[in-house]
Design a protein around this motif. Sequence first.
Motif: not given
Length: 121
Positions: A1-16, A28-33
Amino acid sequence: MSDFDQMGIVVDWVDACRKGDLTSLLDLYADDAQVECTCNGAQRYRGRSELEAYWQPRLSAFSLAGFGLEEIHPAPHGVDLEYSVAGALRIHASFRFSPEGKIRSTLCEPAQQNAHHGCAC
């Protein structure tokens, strides 16, 4: 399990995307995304500079046409999102994440399009 909110990151993506905020989106993207887009033929973009070249004109179009969240839900190994542009064109995007809580990859493709209700064509 991840210790970060994947859904929250996608919501931030939508907001951006809605705000046309390229810097916040890229952060929001990793350097090598990688973004793989099959909307107009299969194309891949990797790393911040290629992602910037990919997203810059799209964010401008989103801000002019309108960007809407249609569906968002957890998926195996990430999050699936469906969004609309101009209230009509629907896109499906699948997000996968790095262990550090950054978007590692996005695959976008056309979603099933809704027919216009009451269309007399």
